[in-house]
Design a protein around this motif. Structure first.
Motif, PDB file in Angstrom:
ATOM      1  N   SER A 140       1.300   9.077  -6.197  1.00  0.00           N
ATOM      2  CA  SER A 140       1.609  10.500  -6.068  1.00  0.00           C
ATOM      3  C   SER A 140       2.477  10.981  -7.230  1.00  0.00           C
ATOM      4  O   SER A 140       2.394  12.130  -7.630  1.00  0.00           O
ATOM      5  CB  SER A 140       2.295  10.789  -4.736  1.00  0.00           C
ATOM      6  N   GLU A 187       0.826  -1.213   0.000  1.00  0.00           N
ATOM      7  CA  GLU A 187       0.000   0.000   0.000  1.00  0.00           C
ATOM      8  C   GLU A 187       0.858   1.259   0.000  1.00  0.00           C
ATOM      9  O   GLU A 187       0.550   2.239  -0.689  1.00  0.00           O
ATOM     10  CB  GLU A 187      -0.937   0.002   1.200  1.00  0.00           C
ATOM     11  N   GLU A 188       1.946   1.239   0.767  1.00  0.00           N
ATOM     12  CA  GLU A 188       2.839   2.409   0.823  1.00  0.00           C
ATOM     13  C   GLU A 188       3.505   2.658  -0.535  1.00  0.00           C
ATOM     14  O   GLU A 188       3.575   3.793  -1.006  1.00  0.00           O
ATOM     15  CB  GLU A 188       3.905   2.183   1.903  1.00  0.00           C
ATOM     16  N   CYS A 203       2.375   1.697  -3.471  1.00  0.00           N
ATOM     17  CA  CYS A 203       1.329   2.153  -4.391  1.00  0.00           C
ATOM     18  C   CYS A 203       0.983   3.623  -4.153  1.00  0.00           C
ATOM     19  O   CYS A 203       0.751   4.371  -5.101  1.00  0.00           O
ATOM     20  CB  CYS A 203       0.079   1.289  -4.249  1.00  0.00           C
ATOM     21  N   LYS A 204       0.962   4.029  -2.890  1.00  0.00           N
ATOM     22  CA  LYS A 204       0.668   5.428  -2.561  1.00  0.00           C
ATOM     23  C   LYS A 204       1.717   6.359  -3.166  1.00  0.00           C
ATOM     24  O   LYS A 204       1.382   7.377  -3.774  1.00  0.00           O
ATOM     25  CB  LYS A 204       0.618   5.610  -1.044  1.00  0.00           C
ATOM     26  N   HIS A 205       2.981   5.988  -3.045  1.00  0.00           N
ATOM     27  CA  HIS A 205       4.050   6.829  -3.588  1.00  0.00           C
ATOM     28  C   HIS A 205       4.055   6.816  -5.111  1.00  0.00           C
ATOM     29  O   HIS A 205       4.295   7.855  -5.735  1.00  0.00           O
ATOM     30  CB  HIS A 205       5.407   6.416  -3.028  1.00  0.00           C
ATOM     31  N   GLU A 237       3.713  14.451  -2.180  1.00  0.00           N
ATOM     32  CA  GLU A 237       3.512  14.094  -0.784  1.00  0.00           C
ATOM     33  C   GLU A 237       4.809  14.269  -0.026  1.00  0.00           C
ATOM     34  O   GLU A 237       5.891  14.089  -0.560  1.00  0.00           O
ATOM     35  CB  GLU A 237       3.045  12.646  -0.680  1.00  0.00           C
TER      36      GLU A 237
END
Length: 82
Positions: free
Chosen positions: A69, A61-62, A64-66, A76
């Motif tokens: 962004s 998840e981390e 994918c989040k980056h 972020e």
């Protein structure tokens, strides 16, 4: 001699040569990769002690989040340790 004069003239006019531009690009890529990997490593260390399934899910998840962004164009801030 001709190449030195050409380089001198390019620098005099405030420009950079192709080889200088390529070296700068390599440096930027290296620095960007280093920062990205450092962020991921710090987050992985922050998850130390979590069960394997939960650790994998949170890391995915981390990441994918980056990646999101980058593709969304949002900037972020660097994640903080938990």
């Amino acid at each position: 001699m001709k190449k030195k004069i050409k380089t001198w003239l390019i620098h005099l006019l405030g420009g950079v040569t192709v080889s200088e531009s390529q070296e700068h690009y390599k440096s930027i890529c290296y620095n960007s990769a280093y920062i990205s990997l450092t962020i991921i490593k710090e987050y992985a260390e922050a998850l130390y002690g979590k069960p394997a399934d939960e650790w994998c899910k949170l890391m995915y998840e981390e990441i994918c989040k980056h990646l999101g962004s980058l593709t969304d164009g949002t900037d972020e801030e660097r994640p903080t340790r938990k």
